[in-house]
Design an enzyme around this catalytic site. Structure first.
Site, PDB file in Angstrom:
ATOM      1  N   CYS A  72      -6.258 -28.870  11.443  1.00 23.90           N
ATOM      2  CA  CYS A  72      -7.558 -29.564  11.529  1.00 23.90           C
ATOM      3  C   CYS A  72      -7.224 -31.141  11.501  1.00 23.90           C
ATOM      4  O   CYS A  72      -7.859 -31.820  12.092  1.00 23.90           O
ATOM      5  CB  CYS A  72      -8.669 -29.178  10.522  1.00 23.90           C
ATOM      6  SG  CYS A  72      -9.495 -27.554  11.045  1.00 23.90           S
TER       7      CYS A  72
ATOM      8  N   GLY B 275     -11.378   3.571   0.554  1.00 26.58           N
ATOM      9  CA  GLY B 275     -12.167   4.253   1.608  1.00 26.58           C
ATOM     10  C   GLY B 275     -13.736   3.467   1.758  1.00 26.58           C
ATOM     11  O   GLY B 275     -14.670   4.228   2.035  1.00 26.58           O
TER      12      GLY B 275
ATOM     13  N   ASP C 209      -3.358   7.985  -1.417  1.00 28.40           N
ATOM     14  CA  ASP C 209      -4.591   8.590  -1.505  1.00 28.40           C
ATOM     15  C   ASP C 209      -4.929   9.301   0.014  1.00 28.40           C
ATOM     16  O   ASP C 209      -4.297   8.999   0.875  1.00 28.40           O
ATOM     17  CB  ASP C 209      -5.730   7.807  -1.675  1.00 28.40           C
ATOM     18  CG  ASP C 209      -5.797   6.336  -0.733  1.00 28.40           C
ATOM     19  OD1 ASP C 209      -4.575   6.444  -0.201  1.00 28.40           O
ATOM     20  OD2 ASP C 209      -6.669   5.772  -0.772  1.00 28.40           O
TER      21      ASP C 209
ATOM     22  N   ASP D 246       0.894  -1.077   0.034  1.00 29.40           N
ATOM     23  CA  ASP D 246       0.167  -0.072  -0.113  1.00 29.40           C
ATOM     24  C   ASP D 246       0.866   1.180   0.128  1.00 29.40           C
ATOM     25  O   ASP D 246       2.042   1.152   0.027  1.00 29.40           O
ATOM     26  CB  ASP D 246      -0.915  -0.145   1.275  1.00 29.40           C
ATOM     27  CG  ASP D 246      -0.297  -0.155   2.481  1.00 29.40           C
ATOM     28  OD1 ASP D 246       0.963   0.052   2.432  1.00 29.40           O
ATOM     29  OD2 ASP D 246      -0.722  -0.201   3.670  1.00 29.40           O
ATOM     30  N   SER D 247       0.318   2.404  -0.054  1.00 24.69           N
ATOM     31  CA  SER D 247       1.078   3.593  -0.012  1.00 24.69           C
ATOM     32  C   SER D 247       1.453   4.159   1.108  1.00 24.69           C
ATOM     33  O   SER D 247       2.238   5.074   1.173  1.00 24.69           O
ATOM     34  CB  SER D 247       0.165   4.501  -0.677  1.00 24.69           C
ATOM     35  OG  SER D 247      -0.880   5.158   0.253  1.00 24.69           O
ATOM     36  N   GLY D 248       1.028   3.605   2.253  1.00 23.32           N
ATOM     37  CA  GLY D 248       1.132   4.236   3.590  1.00 23.32           C
ATOM     38  C   GLY D 248       0.058   5.108   4.090  1.00 23.32           C
ATOM     39  O   GLY D 248       0.115   5.438   5.129  1.00 23.32           O
ATOM     40  N   GLY D 249      -0.542   5.403   3.064  1.00 24.35           N
ATOM     41  CA  GLY D 249      -1.657   6.597   3.343  1.00 24.35           C
ATOM     42  C   GLY D 249      -2.366   6.182   4.599  1.00 24.35           C
ATOM     43  O   GLY D 249      -2.782   6.882   5.473  1.00 24.35           O
ATOM     44  N   PHE D 250      -3.082   4.797   4.394  1.00 25.80           N
ATOM     45  CA  PHE D 250      -4.040   4.535   5.435  1.00 25.80           C
ATOM     46  C   PHE D 250      -3.476   4.624   6.894  1.00 25.80           C
ATOM     47  O   PHE D 250      -4.171   4.907   7.775  1.00 25.80           O
ATOM     48  CB  PHE D 250      -4.563   3.351   5.103  1.00 25.80           C
ATOM     49  CG  PHE D 250      -5.798   2.643   5.903  1.00 25.80           C
ATOM     50  CD1 PHE D 250      -7.009   3.021   5.617  1.00 25.80           C
ATOM     51  CD2 PHE D 250      -5.485   1.850   7.027  1.00 25.80           C
ATOM     52  CE1 PHE D 250      -8.236   2.759   6.578  1.00 25.80           C
ATOM     53  CE2 PHE D 250      -6.546   1.377   7.746  1.00 25.80           C
ATOM     54  CZ  PHE D 250      -7.948   1.881   7.611  1.00 25.80           C
TER      55      PHE D 250
ATOM     56  N   CYS E  89     -12.489 -29.069   7.223  1.00 28.28           N
ATOM     57  CA  CYS E  89     -11.266 -28.307   6.802  1.00 28.28           C
ATOM     58  C   CYS E  89     -10.209 -29.255   6.778  1.00 28.28           C
ATOM     59  O   CYS E  89     -10.163 -30.148   7.460  1.00 28.28           O
ATOM     60  CB  CYS E  89     -11.073 -27.289   8.004  1.00 28.28           C
ATOM     61  SG  CYS E  89      -9.705 -26.518   7.457  1.00 28.28           S
TER      62      CYS E  89
ATOM     63  N   HIS F  54      -5.000 -22.011  10.318  1.00 33.00           N
ATOM     64  CA  HIS F  54      -6.152 -22.571  10.293  1.00 33.00           C
ATOM     65  C   HIS F  54      -7.091 -21.254   9.428  1.00 33.00           C
ATOM     66  O   HIS F  54      -7.801 -21.455   8.235  1.00 33.00           O
ATOM     67  CB  HIS F  54      -6.975 -23.010  11.139  1.00 33.00           C
ATOM     68  CG  HIS F  54      -8.594 -23.204  10.903  1.00 33.00           C
ATOM     69  ND1 HIS F  54      -9.010 -24.438  10.450  1.00 33.00           N
ATOM     70  CD2 HIS F  54      -9.493 -22.344  11.273  1.00 33.00           C
ATOM     71  CE1 HIS F  54     -10.397 -24.324  10.063  1.00 33.00           C
ATOM     72  NE2 HIS F  54     -10.830 -22.971  10.564  1.00 33.00           N
TER      73      HIS F  54
ATOM     74  N   GLN G 165     -11.762   7.046  -4.965  1.00 31.61           N
ATOM     75  CA  GLN G 165     -12.185   7.337  -3.739  1.00 31.61           C
ATOM     76  C   GLN G 165     -13.482   7.964  -4.113  1.00 31.61           C
ATOM     77  O   GLN G 165     -14.262   7.830  -5.208  1.00 31.61           O
ATOM     78  CB  GLN G 165     -11.276   8.490  -3.153  1.00 31.61           C
ATOM     79  CG  GLN G 165     -10.045   7.733  -2.233  1.00 31.61           C
ATOM     80  CD  GLN G 165     -10.489   6.950  -1.099  1.00 31.61           C
ATOM     81  OE1 GLN G 165     -11.379   6.913  -0.941  1.00 31.61           O
ATOM     82  NE2 GLN G 165      -9.392   6.043  -0.686  1.00 31.61           N
TER      83      GLN G 165
ATOM     84  N   CYS H   8      -7.049 -28.475   6.392  1.00 31.89           N
ATOM     85  CA  CYS H   8      -5.884 -27.894   6.772  1.00 31.89           C
ATOM     86  C   CYS H   8      -4.958 -28.568   7.604  1.00 31.89           C
ATOM     87  O   CYS H   8      -5.424 -29.764   8.510  1.00 31.89           O
ATOM     88  CB  CYS H   8      -6.012 -26.410   7.200  1.00 31.89           C
ATOM     89  SG  CYS H   8      -6.147 -26.304   9.191  1.00 31.89           S
TER      90      CYS H   8
END
Ligand SMILES: [Zn+2]
Length: 381
Positions: A322, A229, A156, A102-106, A317, A348, A202, A319
């Protein structure tokens, strides 16, 4: 991007839609320099270059094809320059598959303090040591280029939810301007054969704004598009409505990524809107709190009812957890605060999510997503 010849900018990448379902869902394949990603894809979150509690071998065994990592965290610690000098994020964390950053914005807008936003960028203080930093669209890409993920996101402006229309419009306009600058910076400093850059739609919960923002973003001609967003408290019906408007404006031949979703029972809804990629902390974060996903709904392993329960978490499951361990043992590990609780629970839950995605892809292949969705939602709701 139906082929590299048609889009030479994205020579190292290819996105193919292999089948479509009557709902509008797409079965696809995204080819990256670090392998193919079958879509619709769910990306586990590896915030600080690690999916908490899982080794990279575990992730390979789970069939993870693409991970998400957070630029904000890696920029602050250990620093993008160090990672670049050590050969980039793939080599640093020894991960052979694809990565999206991601861009770091969040995180800047949700974790850090003393944010000051202008058209230039955003000034913030580190949540680790209080040091002051400046993130601009160009700086975010400089960091993401140094990290070297296969897919990089533009910066963003993430606003509080809900926000008034005027405030949302202002942020969407700024985000669009930042997307333009990001595209220019990437054209000068990036390598389109090595990294694919996604723009972000956005517009909050305002349909007309989403439409306008998507149309303007598409004019900038990104090789892939995200919808941001959403899933921030507006309610699932609104999330779907906004995602549908945005997705309907995006070019069919490019990948679409809905950021930060979702609950297992909601995933088929997003896929039916033509979404190809998703990420969410839910399976991993819930695992650390002892919340396990099963074909019959959620299971809180701390509950006393599991003290003597010899069954696996989920009898359907396949996995590794499990197949080997009982609820009684997992309940004991969790109640005792043992490390292994997080490791096994996370394994899991990721398996559960990836298994849903496999079943969704099979359903789309046979044009049966609606039936899969109805069955899944009847069991999980
Ligand atoms: Zn399992």
């Amino acid at each position: 991007m139906s082929s590299s010849a048609e889009n030479p900018e994205a020579a190292g990448f290819k996105f193919e839609v292999l089948a479509t379902d009557p709902t509008g869902a797409r079965l696809g394949r995204l080819t990256t320099p670090h392998g193919a990603v079958d879509t619709p894809a769910f990306m586990p979150v590896g915030t600080a270059a690690t999916v908490k509690g899982q080794t990279q071998q575990d992730l390979e065994d789970l069939g993870v094809q693409i991970l998400l990592s957070n630029t904000y965290h890696l920029y602050l610690r250990p620093g993008h320059e160090l990672i670049r000098k050590l050969g980039g994020l793939h080599k640093f964390m020894s991960w052979p598959g694809a990565i999206l950053t991601d861009s770091g914005g969040f995180q800047v807008f949700s974790l850090s303090e003393l944010r000051k936003v202008s058209d230039e960028g955003v000034t913030f203080r580190s949540h680790l040591d209080g040091s002051e930093h400046f993130l601009s669209p160009e700086k975010a890409l400089e960091v993401e280029i140094a990290l070297g993920a296969d897919i990089v996101m533009v910066l963003d402006e993430c606003i509080e939810a809900p926000s008034a229309e005027a405030r949302t419009r202002e942020a969407a306009a700024r985000t669009l301007n930042w997307a333009r600058r990001s595209k220019e910076y990437f054209a000068q400093h990036g390598d389109p054969a090595r990294q694919m850059i996604f723009g972000i739609v956005q517009g909050g919960t305002y349909g007309e704004l989403r439409r306008e923002n998507a149309d303007a973003l598409v004019e900038l001609d990104f090789p892939g598009y995200a919808i941001g967003g959403l899933a921030v408290g507006e309610g699932h019906a609104t999330t779907c409505e906004m995602a549908a408007i945005a997705a309907s404006r995006l070019p069919a031949e490019r990948p679409r990524y809905l950021m930060g979703v979702g609950k297992p029972e909601q995933i088929p809804d997003y896929v039916a809107l033509g979404i190809d990629m998703m990420d969410c902390v839910l399976p991993t974060r819930s695992a650390r709190h002892g919340c396990l996903f099963t074909a019959q709904g959620r299971l809180l392993i701390k509950n006393a009812q599991y003290i003597r329960d010899e069954r696996p978490i989920d009898e359907s499951c396949g996995c590794a957890v499990c197949r080997r361990y009982s609820r009684a043992y997992l309940r004991h590990l969790y109640a005792s605060g043992e490390f292994l609780a997080t490791i096994l629970n996370t394994h899991h839950n990721i398996y559960f999510y990836l298994d849903i995605m496999r079943k969704i892809r099979d359903a789309i292949r046979f044009g049966k997503l609606e039936k899969f969705r109805t069955d899944l939602q009847a069991r999980l709701k």
